[in-house]
Design an enzyme around this catalytic site. Structure first.
Site: not given
Length: 439
Positions: A226, A300
């Protein structure tokens, strides 16, 4: 499978009796398989016997983009279909094409294919055959040649009558089929554009991809990361020999709500497809060309990260099911905390591990003790990311497995589908059982 059959189960220890009976038969089965998907047509059902072969079929179109057809011979399921499936498919395509050509000749946008008429269909085909022949002892494919013509004849007759007697449903089916044909053409053009762009790039690979040196897919792994920040750390910290890194910017399209043409129009999805190398769609997908046998989703540990992970899992499940089914998808589990005291430090993945680490490092006093909560992977430097999340000797990962396809389908429909109400019901039912809630 057998309407009206009644089964009584008695517990002789207590004398309690339970009766199981379903009067709906195949139509109830179709309703069950439809789940929470919205119906496009009412359920069509037909039953007849010809040349000692009994045929029973029930089907319904829904607003989904996939086909779900189950086949049975003498109540035995055939995973690989066979002559009864061939008879049904050929007849379905032939009858619908003839009906549409007759009723809407000028409106049909393009030539219809079998995949167009079957988009969104949920169907059960059940045949009763006196002496069935199968391709193997496991009976996964019916090869009795006489069954195909019987199924085709019976279904053609009754389905054609159904279309003529139910003009509202017939027009709804036509609209669904026409949309599917247009979407297929758009998807074909999008695939061609994807291939054309790939030729212009070095080795057909996207520029974002930091590839590995290893060419054996069984030894190679790719981290889907990400954001560019974490992607930069991952690229510096990885083992270049067998670890590839693909950073994705933002959130990919929700494929549960989008047709394949819209999916292919997404730049991030196109990048992902090219990186994996196995193509997409019935014509192009070939799992043997998969370039990495470990696909690791690394996001995350927050709400956005969870959403991105879920979107990626939805994409793989709906568009590259075999990759999930064969166990190639993994989820990285980076630590949430780093507990430091002087030169000593311990990484912790949850609250319990954090408390234990604090207790361990506080034996000689808590002065100088620091607890760092990682808000994102970008906060880790390359060495930390390697040590905690990418080093095969120390990393923690979850492999994504499918235990029950029906349960998995329902979960994706509820959590990622268009309908808001089922999601609200799901949250109401499960909110109090959540152990870890990130708010």
């Amino acid at each position: 499978m057998n309407a009206g059959v009644s089964i009584n189960v008695t517990d002789e220890r207590t004398g309690k009796t339970k009766k199981f009976k379903n009067t709906g038969g195949l139509s109830s089965y179709v309703t069950y398989l439809k789940g929470r998907k919205q119906q496009v047509s009412e359920i069509f059902e037909c039953s007849a016997v010809e040349n000692d072969v009994g045929v029973e079929i029930a089907l319904q179109w829904t607003d989904s983009y996939s086909e779900n057809v189950l086949c049975y011979t003498n109540n035995i399921p055939q995973k690989d279909g066979g002559t009864h499936l061939a008879g049904f498919r050929g007849s379905l395509t032939r009858v619908l094409k003839a009906f549409i050509k007759k009723e809407n000749a000028k409106k049909t946008p393009t030539d219809l294919l079998g995949e167009d008429v079957r988009e969104g269909i949920t169907a059960i085909i059940s045949v009763k055959v006196p002496d069935p022949k199968f391709s193997s002892q496991t009976k996964e494919k019916l090869v009795s040649s006489e069954v195909e013509s019987v199924v085709s004849t019976i279904f053609s007759k009754y389905f054609n009558e159904y279309l003529l007697e139910n003009p509202k449903d017939a027009m709804a089916i036509y609209s669904k089929v026409a949309e599917a044909a247009l979407a297929r053409e758009a998807a074909r053009k999008a695939r061609e554009m994807t291939r054309r762009k790939g030729v212009l790039e070095i080795a057909g690979l996207p520029g974002k991809l930091a590839d590995c040196q290893e060419k054996d897919p069984t030894l190679s792994e790719i981290y889907i990361v990400e954001g560019d920040s974490a992607g930069g750390s991952a690229k510096q910290g990885r083992n270049r020999k067998n670890q590839a890194i693909l950073p994705l910017k933002g959130k990919i399209i929700n494929v549960e709500k989008a047709r394949i043409d819209k999916v292919l129009g997404s730049q991030e999805v196109g990048t992902l497809i090219k990186a994996l190398g196995c193509g997409i769609g019935k014509e192009d997908f070939d799992i043997e060309k998969l370039r990495y046998h470990r696909i690791i989703i690394m996001t995350d540990a927050d709400v956005d990260g969870s959403h991105i992970r879920t979107l990626l899992l939805t994409f793989f499940y709906r568009q590259m099911f075999d990759i999930v089914d064969r166990g190639h998808i993994y989820i990285a589990l980076p630590p949430l905390y780093k507990i430091t005291k002087g030169k000593e430090f311990i990484y912790a993945s949850d609250e319990d591990e954090k408390d234990k680490a604090i207790k361990e490092l506080s034996k000689a006093g808590s002065r100088g003790l620091e607890v760092q909560r990682y808000k994102g992977l970008g906060e880790m430097n390359p060495e930390q990311l390697w040590t905690t999340t990418m080093d095969p000797e120390h990393r923690r990962m979850m492999r994504v497995d499918i235990k029950d396809v029906m349960d998995a389908n329902e979960s994706f429909e509820i959590l990622m589908g268009d309908e808001v109400e089922p999601r609200r019901e799901f949250i109401d039912a499960n909110a109090l059982s959540v152990t870890d809630l990130d708010i």
